[in-house]
Design an enzyme around this catalytic site. Structure first.
Site, PDB file in Angstrom:
ATOM      1  N   HIS A 149       0.800  -1.233   0.000  1.00 48.57           N
ATOM      2  CA  HIS A 149       0.000   0.000   0.000  1.00 48.57           C
ATOM      3  C   HIS A 149       0.835   1.288   0.000  1.00 48.57           C
ATOM      4  O   HIS A 149       0.525   2.254   0.712  1.00 48.57           O
ATOM      5  CB  HIS A 149      -0.949   0.006   1.189  1.00 48.57           C
ATOM      6  CG  HIS A 149      -2.076  -0.971   1.067  1.00 48.57           C
ATOM      7  ND1 HIS A 149      -2.524  -1.465  -0.133  1.00 48.57           N
ATOM      8  CD2 HIS A 149      -2.855  -1.566   2.030  1.00 48.57           C
ATOM      9  CE1 HIS A 149      -3.530  -2.298   0.074  1.00 48.57           C
ATOM     10  NE2 HIS A 149      -3.744  -2.394   1.382  1.00 48.57           N
ATOM     11  N   HIS A 223      -9.731   2.481   0.832  1.00 50.38           N
ATOM     12  CA  HIS A 223      -9.645   1.342   1.745  1.00 50.38           C
ATOM     13  C   HIS A 223     -10.655   1.404   2.891  1.00 50.38           C
ATOM     14  O   HIS A 223     -10.321   1.118   4.044  1.00 50.38           O
ATOM     15  CB  HIS A 223      -8.232   1.243   2.316  1.00 50.38           C
ATOM     16  CG  HIS A 223      -7.783  -0.141   2.647  1.00 50.38           C
ATOM     17  ND1 HIS A 223      -8.361  -0.899   3.645  1.00 50.38           N
ATOM     18  CD2 HIS A 223      -6.806  -0.920   2.110  1.00 50.38           C
ATOM     19  CE1 HIS A 223      -7.748  -2.071   3.722  1.00 50.38           C
ATOM     20  NE2 HIS A 223      -6.802  -2.115   2.790  1.00 50.38           N
ATOM     21  N   GLU A 360     -11.836  -3.190  -2.723  1.00 50.07           N
ATOM     22  CA  GLU A 360     -10.854  -2.232  -3.225  1.00 50.07           C
ATOM     23  C   GLU A 360     -10.658  -2.414  -4.735  1.00 50.07           C
ATOM     24  O   GLU A 360     -10.053  -3.381  -5.178  1.00 50.07           O
ATOM     25  CB  GLU A 360      -9.515  -2.423  -2.516  1.00 50.07           C
ATOM     26  CG  GLU A 360      -9.600  -2.406  -1.003  1.00 50.07           C
ATOM     27  CD  GLU A 360      -8.405  -3.102  -0.376  1.00 50.07           C
ATOM     28  OE1 GLU A 360      -7.253  -2.704  -0.663  1.00 50.07           O
ATOM     29  OE2 GLU A 360      -8.616  -4.078   0.378  1.00 50.07           O
TER      30      GLU A 360
END
Length: 395
Positions: A149, A223, A360
């Protein structure tokens, strides 16, 4: 009776001066009333308030987007985080449906990306390395042995500048961040815009845009953790999920793609028809064991056809239905397997195992190292642009 008649009827000549002042006052009151009525007809509003101050002394603002059908979204400039999202249930009661905290201080502590914008690259990159034009780049390892991420100081931990806009039927918050060349190990000065837009029909658009001055990789996503029951003490195993995908991106023991795409038929990963999250989550399946449940990317159908309905979540008890539309090739469905009861809920208690799920929209994990996956490379002169919509309703 019009304004002039109201003012002059039965008034003596000696009261003309007083009458004139009164008339002017009434005109001002009528004008103000008209302005208030016009404002009231706007179906979506946006309000800015101060949310707090970071450890570095940076002011963080909160923007509340709200429509007249009971949907309200709170977004802060720290991490572009959705701190709250309320939508009506089948009885018309508007309640919280995303995991979040009560304070900026808590968001600055380690947490699993609650509500945050993710970048420069969402999901995992194997061993924190990738190569562009023969040059290898090394990223921070924050999900041993991989990069996850965007790194420990990714877009979820930066302060975004904000610009608001409002029309009668929509309210938008346009966030901007410039990631410097080699920030978190990624090449190129990347200028990013993320625009949240709430409309009158309980849909939230998330528009991602980016440009770079040097070839780089980009994979942005959002997220938020959803629990459509609004009861965050209960797991999301009773939610029915649908994913329009014939294939899965299988992973190895470190959750990095094997490079192959497998058919979901006759596996626990077949969500082409609505299925409860808990129905097969504990099945004796190698992929489920690796993810400790669902933590995988699905290969979405109808790629290249623009925005389309790719997934949905339904909770029968509340009647809430979440539909996800996107132009992206993949979606990561995560069933909250790593929530462990250590993080505080808003109103007491803690977020326990599988009390929230994520959908996502994104490119496949480790795409920079997988030559057969759709590319995530962005070059100077190109425009990265993608949109995802979260639409809420009841049934």
């Amino acid at each position: 009776m019009n304004l002039v008649k109201r003012c002059v009827y039965g008034i003596s000549i000696l009261s003309l001066v007083s009458m004139n002042v009164q008339c002017k006052g009434e005109k001002k009151e009528e004008a103000a009333g008209t302005a208030q009525e016009a404002k009231a007809t706007d179906s979506v509003s946006i309000v800015k308030t101060v949310y707090g101050e970071t450890e570095k002394g940076e002011q963080i603002d909160r923007y509340t987007l709200k429509n007249q059908k009971g949907m309200e979204v709170n977004i802060i400039t720290y991490g572009g985080i959705i701190t709250s999202l309320k939508v009506p249930n089948k009885a018309g009661k508007s309640e919280e449906v995303v995991i979040g905290f009560n304070s900026l201080e808590q968001y600055q502590k380690a947490n699993p990306y609650f509500g945050a914008l993710i970048g420069r690259f969402g999901n995992r990159i194997a061993k924190g390395k990738f190569t562009l034009d023969g040059k290898q780049y090394s990223l921070a390892i924050n999900n041993e042995p991989n990069a996850l991420h965007g790194g420990p100081e990714g877009f979820h931990r930066v302060v975004w500048t904000a610009e608001e806009a409002k029309g009668g039927d929509t309210a938008s918050l346009k966030l901007k961040y410039v990631a410097k060349d080699m920030e978190e190990g990624y090449p190129g000065n990347l200028t990013v815009f993320v625009t949240y837009t709430l409309n009158k029909d309980n849909a939230l658009d998330v528009l991602y845009e980016a440009t770079t001055d040097k070839k780089t990789v980009v994979n942005l996503t959002q997220h938020s953790y959803f629990n459509l029951s609004s009861d965050f003490s209960k797991p999301i195993l009773d939610h029915e999920i649908t994913i329009d995908a014939d294939k899965l991106v299988p992973v190895d023991a470190t959750l990095i793609p094997t490079g192959k795409l497998t058919d979901v038929t006759n596996t626990p990963f077949d969500f082409r028809k609505p299925k409860a999250v808990g129905k097969e989550i504990n099945a004796a399946d190698d992929q489920l064991k690796k993810g400790l449940g669902y933590d995988h990317c699905w290969v979405l159908n109808n790629q290249g056809k623009g925005d389309r309905l790719v997934a949905s979540a339904y909770h029968a008890g509340s009647g809430r239905l979440l539909e996800v539309y996107t132009d992206q090739p993949g979606i990561q469905f995560y069933s909250g397997n790593f929530l462990d009861g250590t993080l505080p809920m808003r109103n007491g208690g803690t977020y326990a195992h599988r009390t929230g799920f994520c959908l996502e929209t994104q490119h496949y994990p480790d795409s920079p190292n997988q030559k057969d996956f759709p590319t995530t490379v962005l070059s100077p002169g190109e425009n990265y642009k993608t949109k995802t919509t979260f639409k809420f309703s009841v049934k």
